[in-house]
Scaffold this motif. Structure first.
Motif, PDB file in Angstrom:
ATOM      1  N   ARG A   6       0.824  -1.209   0.000  1.00 58.43           N
ATOM      2  CA  ARG A   6       0.000   0.000   0.000  1.00 58.43           C
ATOM      3  C   ARG A   6       0.858   1.258   0.000  1.00 58.43           C
ATOM      4  N   MET A   7       1.987   1.195   0.679  1.00 57.43           N
ATOM      5  CA  MET A   7       2.879   2.353   0.692  1.00 57.43           C
ATOM      6  C   MET A   7       3.522   2.577  -0.674  1.00 57.43           C
ATOM      7  N   LEU A   8       3.887   1.480  -1.347  1.00 59.43           N
ATOM      8  CA  LEU A   8       4.623   1.559  -2.608  1.00 59.43           C
ATOM      9  C   LEU A   8       3.741   1.055  -3.735  1.00 59.43           C
ATOM     10  N   HIS A   9       2.547   1.595  -3.835  1.00 58.69           N
ATOM     11  CA  HIS A   9       1.543   1.076  -4.758  1.00 58.69           C
ATOM     12  C   HIS A   9       2.003   1.194  -6.202  1.00 58.69           C
ATOM     13  N   GLY A  10       1.696   0.171  -6.996  1.00 54.58           N
ATOM     14  CA  GLY A  10       2.019   0.189  -8.420  1.00 54.58           C
ATOM     15  C   GLY A  10       2.632  -1.125  -8.852  1.00 54.58           C
TER      16      GLY A  10
ATOM     17  N   ALA B 293     -10.223   6.273  -7.596  1.00 54.21           N
ATOM     18  CA  ALA B 293     -10.028   7.621  -7.057  1.00 54.21           C
ATOM     19  C   ALA B 293      -9.395   7.568  -5.677  1.00 54.21           C
ATOM     20  N   LEU B 294      -9.839   6.622  -4.853  1.00 55.54           N
ATOM     21  CA  LEU B 294      -9.283   6.497  -3.509  1.00 55.54           C
ATOM     22  C   LEU B 294      -7.811   6.109  -3.563  1.00 55.54           C
ATOM     23  N   GLN B 295      -7.472   5.144  -4.424  1.00 60.35           N
ATOM     24  CA  GLN B 295      -6.075   4.717  -4.513  1.00 60.35           C
ATOM     25  C   GLN B 295      -5.182   5.842  -5.024  1.00 60.35           C
ATOM     26  N   HIS B 296      -5.658   6.586  -6.017  1.00 55.20           N
ATOM     27  CA  HIS B 296      -4.869   7.717  -6.523  1.00 55.20           C
ATOM     28  C   HIS B 296      -4.680   8.771  -5.432  1.00 55.20           C
ATOM     29  N   ALA B 297      -5.731   8.998  -4.644  1.00 62.31           N
ATOM     30  CA  ALA B 297      -5.627   9.988  -3.571  1.00 62.31           C
ATOM     31  C   ALA B 297      -4.619   9.537  -2.514  1.00 62.31           C
ATOM     32  N   ILE B 298      -4.619   8.245  -2.182  1.00 60.59           N
ATOM     33  CA  ILE B 298      -3.636   7.723  -1.227  1.00 60.59           C
ATOM     34  C   ILE B 298      -2.228   7.860  -1.792  1.00 60.59           C
ATOM     35  N   ASP B 299      -2.075   7.545  -3.084  1.00 58.25           N
ATOM     36  CA  ASP B 299      -0.760   7.654  -3.718  1.00 58.25           C
ATOM     37  C   ASP B 299      -0.246   9.088  -3.715  1.00 58.25           C
TER      38      ASP B 299
ATOM     39  N   ARG C 175       0.863   9.294   4.273  1.00 61.03           N
ATOM     40  CA  ARG C 175       0.399   7.985   3.810  1.00 61.03           C
ATOM     41  C   ARG C 175       0.653   6.920   4.871  1.00 61.03           C
ATOM     42  N   ALA C 176       1.829   6.962   5.489  1.00 61.25           N
ATOM     43  CA  ALA C 176       2.155   5.974   6.518  1.00 61.25           C
ATOM     44  C   ALA C 176       1.190   6.075   7.692  1.00 61.25           C
ATOM     45  N   ALA C 177       0.931   7.289   8.161  1.00 58.43           N
ATOM     46  CA  ALA C 177       0.020   7.466   9.294  1.00 58.43           C
ATOM     47  C   ALA C 177      -1.376   6.952   8.955  1.00 58.43           C
ATOM     48  N   PHE C 178      -1.859   7.286   7.759  1.00 56.79           N
ATOM     49  CA  PHE C 178      -3.203   6.873   7.348  1.00 56.79           C
ATOM     50  C   PHE C 178      -3.306   5.353   7.249  1.00 56.79           C
TER      51      PHE C 178
END
Length: 202
Positions: A54-58, A141-147, A154-157
């Motif tokens: 999740r931190m390094l999505h892609g 949209a959610l994944q792009h917003a997290i990215d 991002r880590a805290a969330f």
């Protein structure tokens, strides 16, 4: 009648939470027992991979996630002997701390490309249900917003919303004070809320 011998509470290890490694296996792992260390990896590899992914999505990040997961457990085993089994920190939190810091360091060193949305995941043609199309759109949209969040936000969330760490655990994990944790979570949630509102307005 012989009286039952009283038990020394210090001699009976406390039962760990259900998702934690049991006390005896952890003690053996700290002494270098190979089987116990394999059990530790099996128990915690899923949350470690989940956090790193999740931190390094892609898609391009998959080999990197594998490398950082291996580095996480190498660091765990190097420092495991010093982990306080009776201290306030849970083993899972301590391990995720190591993984999270590795991910943050990596994100600071490079800007990872966000994976494009797989067209195969998009509903195609009139037969696709509107609900499925909406779900795909919101998830993207959610994944792009997290990215788009900074590594620290991002880590805290992710530690709070996906791994359900307490605020104090996140503060210890990221080496920040409690007020900063609350501020980062508030700003991260606000950014995600704005992103989803834009989807609904579109």
């Amino acid at each position: 009648m012989t009286a039952l011998a009283s038990r020394d509470p210090e001699a009976v290890p406390p039962r760990p939470p259900p998702d934690e490694l049991d006390e005896l296996t952890l003690a053996r792992a700290q002494r270098g027992d190979a089987r116990a260390r394999r059990d530790l990896v099996v128990r915690y590899q899923r949350p470690v991979f989940a956090l790193l992914s999740r931190m390094l999505h892609g898609r391009a990040a998959a080999p990197l996630v594998e490398d950082l997961a291996q580095e996480t457990f190498l660091r765990v085993f190097r420092a495991l002997e010093g982990f306080d089994r009776r201290g306030p920190a849970r083993l899972s939190t301590w391990i995720l701390t190591i993984a999270g810091r590795l991910a943050i360091d990596e994100l600071r060193r490079r800007r990872l490309e966000v994976a494009p949305i797989d067209p195969a995941a998009e509903p195609a043609g009139p037969a696709a249900a509107d609900a499925d199309a909406e779900r795909v759109r919101l998830a993207a949209a959610l994944q792009h917003a997290i990215d788009d969040l900074s590594p620290e936000f991002r880590a805290a969330f992710l530690l709070r919303e996906y791994h359900e760490l307490e605020y104090a655990e996140i503060a210890d994990n990221l080496q920040i004070d409690l007020g900063t944790v609350k501020s980062r979570l508030s700003r991260a949630r606000a950014a995600l809320r704005r992103a989803l509102e834009e989807v609904y307005r579109a």
